[in-house]
Design a protein around this motif. Structure first.
Motif, PDB file in Angstrom:
ATOM      1  N   GLU A  10       0.831  -1.199   0.000  1.00 31.23           N
ATOM      2  CA  GLU A  10       0.000   0.000   0.000  1.00 31.23           C
ATOM      3  C   GLU A  10       0.866   1.250   0.000  1.00 31.23           C
ATOM      4  O   GLU A  10       0.620   2.206  -0.720  1.00 31.23           O
ATOM      5  N   GLN A  11       1.945   1.220   0.815  1.00 31.76           N
ATOM      6  CA  GLN A  11       2.831   2.374   0.871  1.00 31.76           C
ATOM      7  C   GLN A  11       3.578   2.545  -0.446  1.00 31.76           C
ATOM      8  O   GLN A  11       3.753   3.643  -0.945  1.00 31.76           O
ATOM      9  N   GLU A  12       4.032   1.425  -1.033  1.00 31.00           N
ATOM     10  CA  GLU A  12       4.808   1.488  -2.252  1.00 31.00           C
ATOM     11  C   GLU A  12       3.987   2.027  -3.421  1.00 31.00           C
ATOM     12  O   GLU A  12       4.497   2.704  -4.291  1.00 31.00           O
ATOM     13  N   GLU A  13       2.706   1.736  -3.451  1.00 31.88           N
ATOM     14  CA  GLU A  13       1.882   2.100  -4.588  1.00 31.88           C
ATOM     15  C   GLU A  13       1.203   3.453  -4.419  1.00 31.88           C
ATOM     16  O   GLU A  13       0.524   3.920  -5.317  1.00 31.88           O
ATOM     17  N   PHE A  14       1.363   4.069  -3.268  1.00 31.12           N
ATOM     18  CA  PHE A  14       0.675   5.329  -3.017  1.00 31.12           C
ATOM     19  C   PHE A  14       1.200   6.424  -3.934  1.00 31.12           C
ATOM     20  O   PHE A  14       2.397   6.641  -4.061  1.00 31.12           O
ATOM     21  N   VAL A  15       0.277   7.115  -4.591  1.00 35.96           N
ATOM     22  CA  VAL A  15       0.607   8.236  -5.464  1.00 35.96           C
ATOM     23  C   VAL A  15       0.041   9.501  -4.834  1.00 35.96           C
ATOM     24  O   VAL A  15      -1.152   9.556  -4.492  1.00 35.96           O
ATOM     25  N   VAL A  16       0.879  10.494  -4.669  1.00 39.68           N
ATOM     26  CA  VAL A  16       0.437  11.732  -4.020  1.00 39.68           C
ATOM     27  C   VAL A  16      -0.588  12.425  -4.913  1.00 39.68           C
ATOM     28  O   VAL A  16      -0.303  12.739  -6.074  1.00 39.68           O
ATOM     29  N   PRO A  17      -1.786  12.664  -4.402  1.00 32.09           N
ATOM     30  CA  PRO A  17      -2.777  13.382  -5.203  1.00 32.09           C
ATOM     31  C   PRO A  17      -2.359  14.834  -5.386  1.00 32.09           C
ATOM     32  O   PRO A  17      -1.617  15.387  -4.565  1.00 32.09           O
ATOM     33  N   GLU A  18      -2.825  15.440  -6.452  1.00 31.05           N
ATOM     34  CA  GLU A  18      -2.483  16.836  -6.711  1.00 31.05           C
ATOM     35  C   GLU A  18      -3.710  17.730  -6.609  1.00 31.05           C
ATOM     36  O   GLU A  18      -3.832  18.744  -7.298  1.00 31.05           O
ATOM     37  N   ASP A  19      -4.616  17.382  -5.708  1.00 32.21           N
ATOM     38  CA  ASP A  19      -5.791  18.224  -5.468  1.00 32.21           C
ATOM     39  C   ASP A  19      -5.378  19.545  -4.833  1.00 32.21           C
ATOM     40  O   ASP A  19      -6.013  20.579  -5.048  1.00 32.21           O
ATOM     41  N   VAL A  20      -4.326  19.506  -3.993  1.00 30.41           N
ATOM     42  CA  VAL A  20      -3.776  20.697  -3.351  1.00 30.41           C
ATOM     43  C   VAL A  20      -2.272  20.692  -3.585  1.00 30.41           C
ATOM     44  O   VAL A  20      -1.617  19.659  -3.434  1.00 30.41           O
ATOM     45  N   LEU A  21      -1.734  21.840  -3.944  1.00 28.98           N
ATOM     46  CA  LEU A  21      -0.300  21.965  -4.238  1.00 28.98           C
ATOM     47  C   LEU A  21       0.279  23.169  -3.490  1.00 28.98           C
ATOM     48  O   LEU A  21      -0.439  24.112  -3.152  1.00 28.98           O
ATOM     49  N   ASP A  22       1.588  23.137  -3.255  1.00 28.45           N
ATOM     50  CA  ASP A  22       2.314  24.318  -2.817  1.00 28.45           C
ATOM     51  C   ASP A  22       2.900  25.004  -4.048  1.00 28.45           C
ATOM     52  O   ASP A  22       3.476  24.338  -4.921  1.00 28.45           O
ATOM     53  N   ARG A 124       4.870  22.365  -6.210  1.00 25.95           N
ATOM     54  CA  ARG A 124       5.393  21.273  -5.392  1.00 25.95           C
ATOM     55  C   ARG A 124       4.242  20.432  -4.853  1.00 25.95           C
ATOM     56  O   ARG A 124       3.309  20.981  -4.249  1.00 25.95           O
ATOM     57  N   PRO A 125       4.292  19.112  -5.026  1.00 24.88           N
ATOM     58  CA  PRO A 125       3.266  18.268  -4.406  1.00 24.88           C
ATOM     59  C   PRO A 125       3.427  18.262  -2.896  1.00 24.88           C
ATOM     60  O   PRO A 125       4.506  18.570  -2.371  1.00 24.88           O
ATOM     61  N   LEU A 126       2.377  17.934  -2.195  1.00 27.55           N
ATOM     62  CA  LEU A 126       2.460  17.839  -0.742  1.00 27.55           C
ATOM     63  C   LEU A 126       3.366  16.682  -0.348  1.00 27.55           C
ATOM     64  O   LEU A 126       3.515  15.702  -1.072  1.00 27.55           O
ATOM     65  N   SER A 127       3.974  16.790   0.815  1.00 21.44           N
ATOM     66  CA  SER A 127       4.951  15.806   1.276  1.00 21.44           C
ATOM     67  C   SER A 127       4.270  14.540   1.811  1.00 21.44           C
ATOM     68  O   SER A 127       3.151  14.595   2.340  1.00 21.44           O
ATOM     69  N   THR A 128       4.968  13.414   1.694  1.00 22.32           N
ATOM     70  CA  THR A 128       4.522  12.171   2.323  1.00 22.32           C
ATOM     71  C   THR A 128       5.353  11.857   3.560  1.00 22.32           C
ATOM     72  O   THR A 128       5.382  10.731   4.041  1.00 22.32           O
TER      73      THR A 128
END
Length: 224
Positions: A10-22, A124-128
């Motif tokens: 689950e962690q490996e496949e997680f893709v950061v959504p881009e609904d909110v960006l910096d 910039r995408p949000l951090s994980t």
């Protein structure tokens, strides 16, 4: 020797959504007062009239260097932060507003009596990162640390953020057009990637437009 090693799928496949960006702008600004939250908010609202009405929008207060060559960041609200060319102005925005905000490129904002000229923006995408913190989460004047922490726990649970560690720290006082605002720092750790993103999207408490309750990675903790 044989080793079987299985990563968390689950962690490996997680893709950061881009609904909110910096959106981080290069900037030129000689200095700002330590307490610039209200002035920066007013300047952004003047330049981007829609900013105040967008629920998910927020900004990052400008902190400058914490230390360097024996210099320590001042804490008194009336003292000045002298800013380097590496300093950024960062807005946290829904994806739909990003392109509109990038129109700030080349504009000069007047913030607390100082000119702030904005340069090239970087998305910039949000951090994980598994550990996040906010320097300033709004606190009720009557709250002690324990009451603030308990209320923060309830707010995190209410937005569906799961965590294992939470700590509060320094208290600061800000002057705004809405009156005096008291804040405390808040550190949240052992977050999953999904929960880290959710916390950055949602924040904790009021005042995101002035930089309160906005979370960023805590760099001293190893990323998952």
């Amino acid at each position: 020797m044989s080793i079987y090693w299985r990563e968390d799928e689950e962690q490996e496949e997680f893709v950061v959504p881009e609904d909110v960006l910096d959106v981080a702008f290069d900037m030129r600004c000689r200095a700002l007062p330590v307490d610039h939250a209200d002035a920066l908010y007013q300047a952004i609202c003047e330049a981007l009239p829609w900013f105040d009405a967008v629920e998910a929008a927020g900004l990052h207060l400008i902190h400058g260097a914490e230390s360097g060559n024996g210099w320590e960041r001042p804490e008194d609200s009336d003292e000045l932060l002298y800013l380097s060319r590496r300093t950024k102005l960062t807005l946290r925005l829904p994806r739909e507003q990003v392109e509109e905000a990038e129109a700030l490129t080349g504009q000069t904002l007047r913030v607390a009596g100082y000119d702030m000229t904005l340069g090239k923006p970087t998305r910039r995408p949000l951090s994980t990162h598994s550990a996040l913190y906010s320097r300033h989460v709004v606190s009720d004047p009557a709250e002690d640390e324990e009451a603030f922490l308990q209320r923060s726990v309830e707010e995190l649970k209410a937005i569906g953020v799961r965590f294992k560690k939470i700590l509060c720290g320094k208290m600061h006082v800000f002057r705004t057009t809405d009156g005096e605002v008291i804040t405390r720092s808040l550190f949240v750790a052992d977050l999953s990637r999904e929960d880290a993103v959710r916390l950055q999207e949602q924040g904790v408490g009021p005042g995101r437009k002035r930089g309160f309750g906005v979370f960023i990675p805590h760099k001293t903790v190893t990323k998952k």
